[in-house]
Structure formats: C-alpha cells, structure tokens
Design a protein around this motif. Sequence first.
Motif, PDB file in Angstrom:
ATOM      1  N   ILE A 169       0.848  -1.200   0.000  1.00 39.30           N
ATOM      2  CA  ILE A 169       0.000   0.000   0.000  1.00 39.30           C
ATOM      3  C   ILE A 169       0.881   1.247   0.000  1.00 39.30           C
ATOM      4  O   ILE A 169       0.606   2.219  -0.691  1.00 39.30           O
ATOM      5  CB  ILE A 169      -0.943  -0.013   1.222  1.00 39.30           C
ATOM      6  CG1 ILE A 169      -1.948  -1.157   1.081  1.00 39.30           C
ATOM      7  CG2 ILE A 169      -1.679   1.313   1.358  1.00 39.30           C
ATOM      8  CD1 ILE A 169      -2.783  -1.394   2.309  1.00 39.30           C
ATOM      9  N   LEU A 196       0.902   4.092  -2.845  1.00 43.32           N
ATOM     10  CA  LEU A 196       0.670   5.503  -2.514  1.00 43.32           C
ATOM     11  C   LEU A 196       1.739   6.381  -3.147  1.00 43.32           C
ATOM     12  O   LEU A 196       1.455   7.443  -3.695  1.00 43.32           O
ATOM     13  CB  LEU A 196       0.696   5.704  -0.996  1.00 43.32           C
ATOM     14  CG  LEU A 196      -0.592   5.472  -0.221  1.00 43.32           C
ATOM     15  CD1 LEU A 196      -0.341   5.621   1.262  1.00 43.32           C
ATOM     16  CD2 LEU A 196      -1.659   6.460  -0.652  1.00 43.32           C
ATOM     17  N   VAL A 248      -0.484   4.964   6.880  1.00 40.90           N
ATOM     18  CA  VAL A 248       0.091   3.685   6.467  1.00 40.90           C
ATOM     19  C   VAL A 248       1.423   3.449   7.167  1.00 40.90           C
ATOM     20  O   VAL A 248       1.729   2.334   7.584  1.00 40.90           O
ATOM     21  CB  VAL A 248       0.255   3.651   4.935  1.00 40.90           C
ATOM     22  CG1 VAL A 248       0.982   2.397   4.507  1.00 40.90           C
ATOM     23  CG2 VAL A 248      -1.101   3.713   4.271  1.00 40.90           C
ATOM     24  N   GLY A 271       4.113  -4.079  -6.317  1.00 37.88           N
ATOM     25  CA  GLY A 271       3.419  -2.787  -6.377  1.00 37.88           C
ATOM     26  C   GLY A 271       3.711  -2.054  -7.670  1.00 37.88           C
ATOM     27  O   GLY A 271       2.809  -1.548  -8.335  1.00 37.88           O
ATOM     28  N   TYR A 302      -6.299   7.589  -3.489  1.00 38.33           N
ATOM     29  CA  TYR A 302      -5.849   7.518  -2.099  1.00 38.33           C
ATOM     30  C   TYR A 302      -6.952   6.991  -1.198  1.00 38.33           C
ATOM     31  O   TYR A 302      -6.705   6.250  -0.244  1.00 38.33           O
ATOM     32  CB  TYR A 302      -5.426   8.906  -1.597  1.00 38.33           C
ATOM     33  CG  TYR A 302      -4.213   9.453  -2.292  1.00 38.33           C
ATOM     34  CD1 TYR A 302      -3.196   8.603  -2.698  1.00 38.33           C
ATOM     35  CD2 TYR A 302      -4.081  10.796  -2.546  1.00 38.33           C
ATOM     36  CE1 TYR A 302      -2.088   9.100  -3.344  1.00 38.33           C
ATOM     37  CE2 TYR A 302      -2.976  11.300  -3.190  1.00 38.33           C
ATOM     38  CZ  TYR A 302      -1.982  10.450  -3.585  1.00 38.33           C
ATOM     39  OH  TYR A 302      -0.891  10.944  -4.213  1.00 38.33           O
ATOM     40  N   LEU A 341      -7.048   3.365  -1.530  1.00 36.83           N
ATOM     41  CA  LEU A 341      -5.881   2.811  -0.824  1.00 36.83           C
ATOM     42  C   LEU A 341      -6.055   2.947   0.680  1.00 36.83           C
ATOM     43  O   LEU A 341      -5.737   2.031   1.448  1.00 36.83           O
ATOM     44  CB  LEU A 341      -4.611   3.545  -1.248  1.00 36.83           C
ATOM     45  CG  LEU A 341      -4.057   3.204  -2.627  1.00 36.83           C
ATOM     46  CD1 LEU A 341      -2.894   4.123  -2.960  1.00 36.83           C
ATOM     47  CD2 LEU A 341      -3.591   1.765  -2.669  1.00 36.83           C
ATOM     48  N   VAL A 379      -8.506   0.442   1.915  1.00 39.92           N
ATOM     49  CA  VAL A 379      -7.868  -0.885   1.943  1.00 39.92           C
ATOM     50  C   VAL A 379      -6.927  -0.969   3.142  1.00 39.92           C
ATOM     51  O   VAL A 379      -6.919  -1.961   3.881  1.00 39.92           O
ATOM     52  CB  VAL A 379      -7.097  -1.144   0.628  1.00 39.92           C
ATOM     53  CG1 VAL A 379      -6.244  -2.396   0.733  1.00 39.92           C
ATOM     54  CG2 VAL A 379      -8.079  -1.288  -0.527  1.00 39.92           C
ATOM     55  N   ALA A 380      -6.165   0.109   3.317  1.00 41.62           N
ATOM     56  CA  ALA A 380      -5.228   0.107   4.451  1.00 41.62           C
ATOM     57  C   ALA A 380      -5.981   0.004   5.771  1.00 41.62           C
ATOM     58  O   ALA A 380      -5.581  -0.744   6.677  1.00 41.62           O
ATOM     59  CB  ALA A 380      -4.386   1.384   4.431  1.00 41.62           C
TER      60      ALA A 380
END
Lengths: 928, 293
Positions: free
Chosen positions: A26, A30, A295, A346, A799, A802, A805-806
Amino acid sequence: MLWIKLLKVYNRNIFRSLSIIIVILIFVLLVLTPNIVSALLSSEFYSTVIEKIDTHYMITGTVSIDNVELLKRFVYEYDRPHRNIWLILEARVDAVVGSREFNGFRLYTGYPNHLDAVSFIAQSIYGRGNVSRGEIIVGSSVAVNVSSVLSVAVSGDRETRYFNFTVTGLYDPKPIMYVRAGPFGYESGVTTFGAPQGYIHPSDFEELISSIDAKFLYYRVVVMYEKDFFRGLDLGKIIERLNQSNMEVKKSVSALADVRDEYDNLSSQLAIYTFTRTFINVGIYTNAIPFFIGVWYFLSINIDLLIGDYRREIAILRARGIPSRRLFNSLIIYLILLTILASIVGSLSAPLWIPVILSSIGVEAAYDIESLIDPVASLGVAITTIIIVFFTLYRKRKIFRDILPSDAIHRYEYGVEAIHESRIGRFTIIMFILGTIKLVEWLLNINVFEYMNRVDNLYIFIILAIYGMISGFLNIFAPIFFIYSSIEILTHSRRVVRFLSRVSSWLVRGGLRDILANYVYRSPRWMSRAAFISSLMIALMIFSLIYSARTVSFYNDYTRITNTPDIIIPLPKGVYSSFDEYKSGLATYLEDVEGVGGWGVGYEIFIEYFIYNNKNRTDIPGRILVFSSVDDFFNVVYLGGSWNYYGLVDIRDALGSGIILSDRFLGYLENLMGYRLGDPIKLGISYGLPYQGAFPPVPERPELGQVIDTRVEGVLYVAPKRYDGYTTLEAIGPINISLYNVQPVLYIDVAEGYDVADVRRQLSSIGLSSVPSIEETPDIFVGLGREFQIISSYSYHIYMVLGIVAALASIFILSIQHVKSMLRDVVILRARGFGVRDIFSFMYSSSLYIVIFSIVLGILVGYLSGMGVSQMNIDGLVGGRLDYPLNIGLTGLLDVLVVVLLYLATPLPAIIRYINVNVSEGLRRVEH
Amino acid sequence: MSSTSYIDVRDVVKVYETATGGVTALRGVSFTVDKGELAVVMGPSGSGKTTLLSIIGGLDRPSAGEVYVDGQPIHKMTSRQLDEFRRRNIGFVFQFLNLIPKLTAYENIYIPMVARGVKDGKKRIEYIADALGIANKLDRLVEELSGGEQQRVAIAAAVAADPPIIIADEPTAELDGETIERIMDFFMELKSGGKTIIIATHDPRVSRKSDKIIVLEDGLVRGVYRGGELTTSEVAVKGYRDYLRRRLMEIDDELRLLGERYKRGELSIDEFHKRYNRLREIKAFLEDELKFG
C-alpha cells in the motif's frame, strides 16, 4: 550463514509476513500514484494542449464570441451597482435639462470602441422626462475647454462607508454631454478626478488613490457639459437643481454600497494559475501526506507485532549468545527482502489497477500500460520504502536489547503496555489543542486572513499572522493530530472507554458487559492504534468525498457555461526577458494568424475571470479590463502594425466599473513585474473580429474556411483577495514567471456551417498545427485551478481506495491479533461454562469499540475538514458552490455506509476462526 | 447404560492426534467417585492426570469409553451441552490458574457466576475470599498478585458459582505449607457441604486428606485406594510406596535440571531459589512419607 537461518525463523509466521507485505505494498502504491495519475491524465489531457506546454499550463476560461452580448447580459441582469451609476447620470441629466424644453442630448465618445458601451448607457437614459434620443457621435474628439466634473466616491473603511461627492467647476457648459463611466482609470483627453482637465496631473490622481484606504470602492462619473448647451439658461437654477439631485445621487450611491457585498460575492473569484507538472505532482503528494502517515503508522504497528511474535525466539537466541545487534540486522534483512518483493509487485501492478480505480469514477483514459511503468520511479520508490522500513525498525531497536534471555522461559503475552498504563504525553496534549482549534475554525468557517486585514494593532496582526501560518500547516495535519490525540486521551479515561464498550456491547449479557468494559479498558495499546488508523482513513474518505464532490460540482457548473474553442493552436513558447520582448514575440504570430482570417483584427487585453454567485444566480463568466487607459492599451496591442483596433471593447465603459483593483495590486505589479502605470498588467490578449457598430460588419455568412473569431491568449496570474465587504484581484506569486515564460495559444471558433477540419487544414498549410478540437478534448480550458483540482480529486479517489484498503487491512490484521491475544481468555471463559454465543458477543464487542471510535471520530473530522478545506479553496483559489450536491451526497453517504459495514464485518473472520476452539486444546496451547 | 456412582469413568481412552501420529494419553481408565467424596488423582508427570480431569470436567471428550456424571453421559454431549454441563456442574482450578490478567481478582471470581446467571454474588465472593485469605486483594489486577494469591483467586473462581463438582489440577503447587493447610481446610469445608472434589496432585499432604486416591501411570490406573486402606492394606501400602519412590526420583531429576538452567542463565537467582526450595520441601515430605508411611 546465521542470518539465513534466522530468516527461516522470521518467515515461520506467514500471516505476519503477509501483513507486512500488504502494508508495504500500500505504501508503494501511494508513492507511485501521483506519477501514474499524472501519466494517465497526460494521455487524457496532456496529449492536447497541456502536453505541448510542459513547463506550465496555460489554461484560461474563454467565452468564445460576442463579448458584447455577454457584457450586456452581464450589465442587464447582474450588475446592479452599475445601474446605480446610471441612476446618477440620469439624475444629472434631469437636473440639467429637466426644466426646459429639451430636444435631446448627445452622448459623445471619442473612441469608437466605446460606442457600444456608451450607446448602451444612452439607451438606459432615453425616454426619461423630456429627454429625447440623442445623437451619437463617433470618431472624433471634441475639445472641452472647461467642463464640469462630477466625482463620486464610496469608500469602505472597515465598518463604515462614507460617501464623497464633489462637483467642481461648471464653466461654459456646452449642450453636449460627454459621458464616461468607469473605474478610477483616467484617460487622456478626459478630465480626471475632481478637477477639470488641465488642472490636474495624473500623478495627483495616483496620489489621491493611494491616499485612500486600500479597501475602497470607487466609482467615478464624469459629466461634462458643453457651454452651448446651457446658453440662455439660468445657471443658478441649474446649479440648484444639481444640488437637489445630490440627495438622489447619495441614495443611489448608498444603494450601491449596500449591494456591494452581494456584488463581491458575485465577482469574487478568478483562478488562473501556472503549475508545472512537478508542482502538480507535489500537490498530489501533499494530498497523500495523511495517508502516508496512516500507512506508516500501520507499518510501525506491524513491525511492533512482528517483534512481539518473535519475542520468545529472540530471547532464546540471545540466551544462546547471539548479540542483539545481529538479531536486529537479520530482521532488517528480512524486512528489506519483503520490501523488495512488495515493491516489485506494487510497481508492476499499480499501472494495472490505478486506471481501474479511475475508471470506476468515470475517468476513462486511453493509455499504454507500458508507458505507465517507470523503472526509475519504481526503483526510487523501492529505495525510499526500504529507507522508511529501516528507520521504522531502527526506532524500535531498543526492544532487541530489552528482550532478556529470561523472557525465553516466560510466556510472552500481548498487551504488555495497556492503554491505561501509558502516559498521555505533553505532545499529545499539544496535538489535541491544535487539532481542536483547527476543527473549530473549520466548523465556524473562520478565515484568519480576513481578520488580519481588519486589525489596526500591529501586535495583534503579528499574532494573527503567526496563527495563519500555523493554521495553514494544520490544514494537513489537524485531522491526524485531532484523531490521534483524541484516541489517546479518550482511551485513558475509564469512563469513556466504559461508555463506548457498553455502547458496543449490546450483544453481551448483562454481567459480562461490566467485565467487558474493564477488559477493553485494560486492552493493549495497539487497539487504540488500530482505532487511530481506521479513524484517519474514514476521515480521509469523507474528506475526499466532500472535497471532490464540491470541487467537481463547481467545475461542472463552470464547464457548462464555458464555450471552448473549436481549434486550439499552441504557438511556440517563448521565454522572454522582458515584457516588451514578449509583446514583439507575440506579434509575430499574430501577424501570421491575421493572414489566415483576412480580417481586420483587434486585440483586447483582459483578465479572464469567473464570477460565481451562491445566491441563486447563474454563474457569470466575464472579463475585466485592468489596464489603466485606452491609450496604454493601444500601445500594447500595437504589436505588429498591420492591424486595426476596431474590435476593441473597453469593458470599463460597458460595465461602468468592474472589479476594483487595489493600489496594493498595482504595487505588486510594480514590484514584481516592473510594471509602470500605463503598462498592461494582463497578458491575456484576444485576437478577435471587429464588433458591430461602426466597425466592419461581420458577414452573415463567412466564406468557407474563414475564421470568424480567433484569439491569442496569454496568461495572467492573479488571484482574488477578499476583504471585508469587497474583493480585489491581486497578483499571485508566479506572475513574473508567467509574464516572461509564456505559451501563446490560438483559440479559434469556426462559424456555424463550416468545417472545422477545413479550417484546421488551412492553418496547417501555414505551419500552425492545431491540437484536437473540442470534440476530442475535454473541457480543459476552464482554468488551471480546475485542472489541478480535478487531478487532485482523482488522486484523492485513489488515495481513498488505498486508504480504505489500508484501514480494512489494519482492522483485519489487528482484529486477528486482538482475537489471537484473547484466545487464552476465551478458552478460560469457555472452560468456565460460557457458550459460543457469549464468547462471540464478548469478542466482537471488544473489537467493535475500535470500529465505533473509527466511525465517530472519522466522520466528525472528515466532515469538518472536508467542508473546511473546500471552503478554503473557494475563498482562496477558485470559488465554488457551498451547497453539497444531493446525488453526490447520497453516493457519498452510501460509500460511507458500505465502508462502515465492511468495518463491522472485518473482525468477524478472525473471531469465527477462534470461536470454536476446542477448550482442552486451547488450554494446552496457551499453557505451553 | 447409566451409572449408580456420582462420577463413573469407564474404560476411557484418549488419543491426541499430532503431526507425527497419535499420542495416547489415557489407555482405558476406569474408576468411580461418589457424591461428596474428595478424590485425589496422583501420578508422575505425563501419566494423564490433566487429560483425565479435562474429560471429567467436560472440557474434552474421550476418544473411547464412557463418562457419567450424576447419571449424565457427558461423553455423548455436544459442544453446547458441554458448555451447559460445565456451567451447571463444574468448578475448575487449572494447573496454570488461567486467570484473565486484564481483570481484577474480584472480576475473575465473578466470571463463573455471570456464566451461571447469578445476579448478586458480592457477598459470596467476599465470603470465599475471606476464607481463602484474599479479601483485601479483590480489587487488584491478578497480574499484580503473588503466585500464592493467584492460586487462591483461581480456587475462589472455581467455587464461586457453587458448582456441585470441583476439579482442581495441582491446586497447591507453588504454595507454602501454611497456605496449603488453609486451602485444604477450605476444600474440607466444601466437602462437608456436599461438594464432590477431584484433585490432581503430587502433594502427600493433600492426598492424605482424601477419601480416595487414584494412582495413574502411563495412562493407566495403577491403583485406587480408599483413604483408610493405606493404613490397613498391604497391597495398597506397597503400591503407594512404589509411587512415592518414583516421585522422589522425578524430583531428583527436576532438581538437577533446575541447576543446569540456572547455570545457563535461563533463571534468575530468585526464581531458582524459589523452585529449588519448593522441590526440596516436597522431597523431604515424600522421604518422610516413605520412612513413616
């Protein structure tokens, strides 16, 4: 090799390794997002104009044709202040001629380009009293030896406005009125402020202007009477009437002052910016800062837990004589290997799925995946991530020393550091205070800079200025500060935790509920960390939704009213050392273009701006002339020599007065641009057809391929500045750069019935290659502010995904960790006779309080920051609608609901995994 | 087929499946315990004592055989029925105490009462805590208590919900002689109140007060002695003395291992002394038992 053997030890816990890989993944995504978004948007947007303008983007709002109509509309419908100016004029006319048989009057203008505006004003006077239609004289100047000058000024000095009305001189009036209404600009051949021509020098005027508070509204009405007009009249009576009309004028001006606020709202914003691509990327990275922090924090927790997992192994190895430094190094190597793996995954996968996310919000971009894979960037990202991982672990190096060999024989339990055992640090308190202040600021929509303009006291000004700096910093960090410190503080309060755990424990049986509250209160600290991350992510999600919705909403409106040209031709960009050089450089192209159309052309210098009204009015595009005089304007536009100026429209006259520009603005121009009063301050240059009236008429049906409206626009970089009650336009930082490093672009609208492609071919034949036409290009010509914010909102969407998800990953991983750490307690409870249902409710409720923290704090902070920051943009950047679009609002609400449900569901897999544990087996596992 | 005994264990076999194959913990254990009896299960480490108590207490199911408690065939019960069975009938004192460290002593004791639906257990908790000498420790987190105090909290938790059966796995391990006496007095009081108590122990001071001693070895019952038999039956005495000798040998091994671990730095000096003295104490007692028993 010892470290290889140690890697096997570390790799034993696949779940932990995987969770670290996910976090790093992640993180990598990012970091890569700005590059890829930028590349994607390049393929969408930059392949047109922007791509050819690689150092800055010259995008301005344009209204394609018929400025006159536009201006009329503007005046008729929206410009009440100017209407008041006409009231003044009418009053004067009545005063002068109302007592006699008056057969008419003549409005006179010395400049053909004013004709339209003046005739428009004249029309507004016609039909009153005995006034009959006057004669419009065009084309020559009349010597006005002595005249009367009426000056009207309205000053707004903070809370008070005062009215200043002077009449000076009334000598030998002639029955010809010279009417000119406009802003403070003085014009050659016209009497200026407060004194007849010849009695005042322009510098006097400047001085007068500068002596007035910068916060002023100033209108000047010049009424000159030719003496023939008054011959045989009782001048005393006329003067008396003039005096009587003063009251009416005062009323009018007073009304003008009253509507000034409204007018300010209308005419507030102009956003034309210059950004380099790097700047945009930096902007996108800035957007990502809170996500990065979240993160990174998550990574930190995972590393903590990893060390916790291997605490026993580390202790045993230390007991066997392996120094802590070697253990630390081996773990570093292990994490670096994971980082490299995650970086590769990634880097390769980001170009695949970032477009997927973009397409999910309707951004379809043609792209070549290979072009999105940037090995250098990926390598940079990998190295950056490795460094971050290294320092994250390095921060925790002390743990390796602190794990004693004796730990090897003691069972290690999670949650050594319980929430209530940790101290609330001073820094946490400071964070809480700062975060709260900013939230309140957002809540109340306070603009500190507005207050700065109001204060007289220097010290208070300095304090406000310092606070302004802090406030700017807090725009990014306040959500983080507030959420982190709130959770830290709240979880230290037994009462709060008890309350929250009780809220979350509706599933739990009564007696157990009391126990649960204390259980949660004494839980490990990383539970509150999980709450922090997930709160932050929810906050960011809501922020993104509000921010992008409001931005997109605004620009949707903006785009709707914007007519983009049919053909866009980027002319070679020049870097000019001076404005003169720029002008002569631009003239070369203008000459070329002129040959295409074959028409006489005029140039107009203007600032593109947008008036945005939030009081149920339509958006109003418009232009403001800010050059100081027509003569100066002529000097500017006389670039190539082979042109005429018939197309010129002095908007000052048409509008009466536009946005008031403060002397500070002129100061900026002088300081930053070497501006001399008389030089143009606007680089927007329109290359357009003549307009109606005395000018060569526009053919009803142009010849095939005839270009009927072309423009070449430069860029001006100004920003509006809102003061108390009114707005001015002020230059922003890069104005000097934009002046001398300009990309001229030719915009061409092709007449209806003609083929754009033909015109394009013709242009091409003389070496002017056009970029795709409007059908092929999105609405990019509506301001770089929009461009930037659209990109910004795109990146926020990525973002946001992400981040979610994070957050889900963090809750999931930490839920498993939490449930795992509960295993012993669960087995004990089972052994004591609690059934599966009890255990489930106990476990779920103890996890649920994290979710409650996340949702409550996240929604609160996300909403306030979203409203606050987008409001800030509205004030300071581009303007925007304050209301929240219903459809987007509902979508946002739905998104939040989905995420909340996901949050609620996330702990379930971990709980289900452990809930049916065999009691006897479980006891053996936890006891050994 | 139901049973007339309160607790009836018949040919119980327990096999644990492991990655390397099955490990047989119990090989066909049979015995009975009457209501109101205090039975002691003795045997060397690994003989299957804890497994046996787990099965009787409904924490685990036998691989084969039958277990009846008050006529209920607990070997046939579902997981949910076992939960209910434990809630209603069993008070467990675990070998490793198994208290929840995040909760106070009071809360740990209160948990079984919650499970059983006891509304107001405060007076009973205070009474039990007083009897066990931990009345002034109730508000403390258990991790803040000494080992002996934790042991007593665990016993209090086991009896708090007033279960008819109390199963205790090594309840007096790590305790000093005075505390053991106090705990045994408490157990005797429970017994006189009609509770059935099964204790796994190495401690002869505990077994001496029992109504029945079940000696386990390698998953088999080597002997079941009535409390009075040890003074009358030659066979019983011989079996018992054999058990004592084996236990002495075990303790010698434990002492040797303890010294090695200390030398390796795995134990602090305090920990070493504590355990060493405890083992010496037990050894001395066993030697006394052998000499005079």
